[in-house]
Design an enzyme around this catalytic site. Structure first.
Site, mmCIF file in Angstrom:
data_model
loop_
_atom_site.group_PDB
_atom_site.id
_atom_site.type_symbol
_atom_site.label_atom_id
_atom_site.label_comp_id
_atom_site.label_asym_id
_atom_site.label_seq_id
_atom_site.Cartn_x
_atom_site.Cartn_y
_atom_site.Cartn_z
ATOM 1 C CG ASP A 1 -6.695 -1.613 0.028
ATOM 2 O OD1 ASP A 1 -7.020 -1.464 1.215
ATOM 3 O OD2 ASP A 1 -6.360 -2.709 -0.447
ATOM 4 C CD GLU B 1 -3.129 -0.646 2.220
ATOM 5 O OE1 GLU B 1 -3.009 0.330 2.993
ATOM 6 O OE2 GLU B 1 -4.033 -1.485 2.334
ATOM 7 C CE LYS C 1 -7.597 -8.584 0.971
ATOM 8 N NZ LYS C 1 -7.234 -7.872 2.146
#
Length: 164
Positions: A68, A29, A84
């Site tokens: 996200d 991320e 993911k």
């Protein structure tokens, strides 16, 4: 290095949402945030600002899913993105016994499928796209470095013979 923490947005005018409370929950991320921040084609982005209601088939209740990323590009494309590992995007396969690990991975898989189905619908209703970015996606986009192949073990070298 911490695997989660605050992310300091460089291009604050590009961030849509609470710019002083951006948090990455994985190094992937964090790398995606940096990519959005630095990418000239990204005109707006945010993390966990879009909330998607979803129904979890396991507990038969409604929940909230914070995507996200939301990204808008210069070309008009608007994306909802989930980051993911690839293994969490496929149905668990445990031949034989139904172990605790199998049950946990199965519940996670069902929850993810329920979240992503709801995210697809929200994206479609708003004229956006929904994408799941795995390690393959991130590598292909240049966000994540390619994993290097392990080095082969060195051959044992013979000791030089002593001169008499």
């Amino acid at each position: 290095m911490a695997y989660s923490g605050p992310y300091r947005v460089k291009n604050r005018s590009k961030y849509w949402g609470k710019v002083d409370s951006v948090t990455y929950r994985s190094l992937w991320e964090r790398d995606c945030f940096k990519w959005c921040d630095d990418n000239a084609d990204v005109i707006k982005w945010c993390s966990e600002e879009i909330v998607v209601p979803y129904y979890w088939d396991i507990d038969k209740k409604w929940h909230r899913y914070f995507t996200d990323l939301y990204i808008e590009f210069k070309n008009g494309t608007k994306l909802l993105v989930e980051i993911k590992p690839k293994k969490e995007t496929t149905k668990p396969d445990f031949p034989g016994k139904r172990t605790r690990k199998y049950m946990n991975e199965s519940f996670t898989y069902v929850k993810n499928m329920n979240k992503w189905e709801a995210a697809e619908e929200v994206a479609r209703d708003n004229g956006w796209k929904f994408e799941i970015w795995t390690e393959d996606t991130l590598t292909g986009m240049g966000i994540m470095k390619k994993k290097l192949k392990p080095l082969r073990p060195m051959k044992k070298m013979k000791k030089p013979k002593k001169k008499s």
